[in-house]
Design a protein around this motif. Structure first.
Motif, PDB file in Angstrom:
ATOM      1  N   ALA A   1      -6.057  -2.657   2.586  1.00 33.03           N
ATOM      2  CA  ALA A   1      -5.306  -1.398   2.555  1.00 33.03           C
ATOM      3  C   ALA A   1      -4.110  -1.509   1.616  1.00 33.03           C
ATOM      4  CB  ALA A   1      -4.845  -1.034   3.963  1.00 33.03           C
TER       5      ALA A   1
ATOM      6  N   ILE B   1      -3.854   2.652  -0.282  1.00 36.84           N
ATOM      7  CA  ILE B   1      -4.507   3.842   0.262  1.00 36.84           C
ATOM      8  C   ILE B   1      -3.472   4.836   0.785  1.00 36.84           C
ATOM      9  CG2 ILE B   1      -6.117   4.669   2.019  1.00 36.84           C
ATOM     10  CD1 ILE B   1      -7.324   1.848   2.015  1.00 36.84           C
TER      11      ILE B   1
ATOM     12  N   HIS C   1      -8.815   8.415   5.464  1.00 34.84           N
ATOM     13  CA  HIS C   1      -9.351   8.189   4.123  1.00 34.84           C
ATOM     14  C   HIS C   1     -10.703   7.484   4.269  1.00 34.84           C
ATOM     15  CE1 HIS C   1      -9.669   6.209   0.153  1.00 34.84           C
ATOM     16  NE2 HIS C   1      -8.846   7.150  -0.291  1.00 34.84           N
TER      17      HIS C   1
ATOM     18  N   VAL D   1     -11.880   4.926   2.874  1.00 33.41           N
ATOM     19  CA  VAL D   1     -11.764   3.464   2.989  1.00 33.41           C
ATOM     20  C   VAL D   1     -11.434   3.081   4.425  1.00 33.41           C
ATOM     21  CG1 VAL D   1     -10.491   1.416   2.239  1.00 33.41           C
ATOM     22  CG2 VAL D   1     -11.074   3.195   0.585  1.00 33.41           C
ATOM     23  N   GLN D   2     -10.553   3.857   5.060  1.00 39.19           N
ATOM     24  CA  GLN D   2     -10.227   3.598   6.463  1.00 39.19           C
ATOM     25  C   GLN D   2     -11.438   3.848   7.359  1.00 39.19           C
ATOM     26  OE1 GLN D   2      -6.962   6.358   6.312  1.00 39.19           O
ATOM     27  NE2 GLN D   2      -5.441   4.735   6.589  1.00 39.19           N
TER      28      GLN D   2
END
Length: 262
Positions: free
Chosen positions: A141, A146, A214, A216-217
């Motif tokens: 992260a 992010i 997000h 990616v999260q």
């Protein structure tokens, strides 16, 4: 009778899966009901809050303006208090439903949901695994820089204790009983097998959080779900993933809610 076993658990099934409960399609149908109750919980909370505002204005002798009430609701639902209220409404609808549908005449709800003791030595394996996951998540992260999004920013530094308790206690309990309890039991000994069950429950678990994070999260949530599913498989108990899930959420509550690190 066929015994499917691993290091820490024993599963009893009959030839094939004809006597295994819950049945695959029954579980899929109840999953749709759970999803419906999820949205009903949000609706009931918002409607209840709107009714509360209207009643408050009425007792003060003021004219009830629907547009003004709508504006107050829209502002309120962005707050940590509203998040807690909506989730706890969902919790009160979903937990009884899960406990109800997990009970069968020939099988207790606790067996269906795998609410059983697990060897404490399992923690020596799975707690370090969780810590490695949390460290890798934090490093990625930071490296990818992010944007946490408006949802996470609204929680950062709120220091709202009911929100922290909801994240650490209510959310792990309910979500694990559904995903690593009921659905895992329904799909594990079908053609999906372990790999398919891990993948499907993880996709559904990630979809539950869609719109809040997000992408990616969301990938981190997917990876966490795989970890929780493996812990469920190896321990034979839903209690271990509940504890690991609570540990993950505790780390998030400390860093986001209390330290303001969104």
């Amino acid at each position: 009778m066929e015994i499917i076993s691993n290091e820490n658990s024993h599963w009893d099934t009959t030839a094939g899966t004809e006597k295994l409960q819950p049945r695959t399609w029954r579980a899929a149908g109840w999953l749709c009901v759970f999803a419906l109750l999820h949205f009903v919980g949000v609706f009931l909370y918002i409607a209840g809050y709107g009714g509360y505002l209207g009643a408050q204005l009425g007792t003060q002798g003021q004219v009830v303006d629907p547009a003004a009430i709508q504006a107050q609701i829209e502002t309120h639902i962005q707050s940590p208090a509203a998040l807690v209220g909506m989730y706890m409404t969902q919790f009160c609808l979903l937990l009884p439903a899960v406990l109800l549908v997990a009970h069968f005449r020939q099988q207790s709800r606790w067996e269906t949901l795998a609410v059983r003791r697990f060897p404490l030595k399992s923690l020596a394996t799975w707690l370090p695994a969780l810590l490695v996951f949390l460290a890798a998540q934090a490093l990625l992260a930071h490296a990818l820089d992010i944007d946490p999004g408006e949802f996470m920013k609204s929680l950062a530094g709120s220091r709202f204790l009911p929100l922290a308790l909801m994240m650490v206690v209510a959310a792990p309990l309910l979500e694990e009983l559904v995903f690593r309890g009921y659905l895992f039991r329904a799909w594990r000994h079908t053609r999906l097998g372990l790999s398919g069950t891990l993948l499907l429950t993880s996709v559904l678990f990630t979809a539950l959080h869609f719109g809040q994070y997000h992408w990616v999260q969301l990938s981190f949530i997917f990876a966490l779900s795989l970890l929780l599913g493996l812990a469920r498989e190896k321990s034979g108990s839903v209690l271990l993933p509940i504890l690991l899930h609570a540990g993950n959420n505790l780390a998030s509550a400390i860093t986001v809610i209390y330290l303001g690190m969104a």
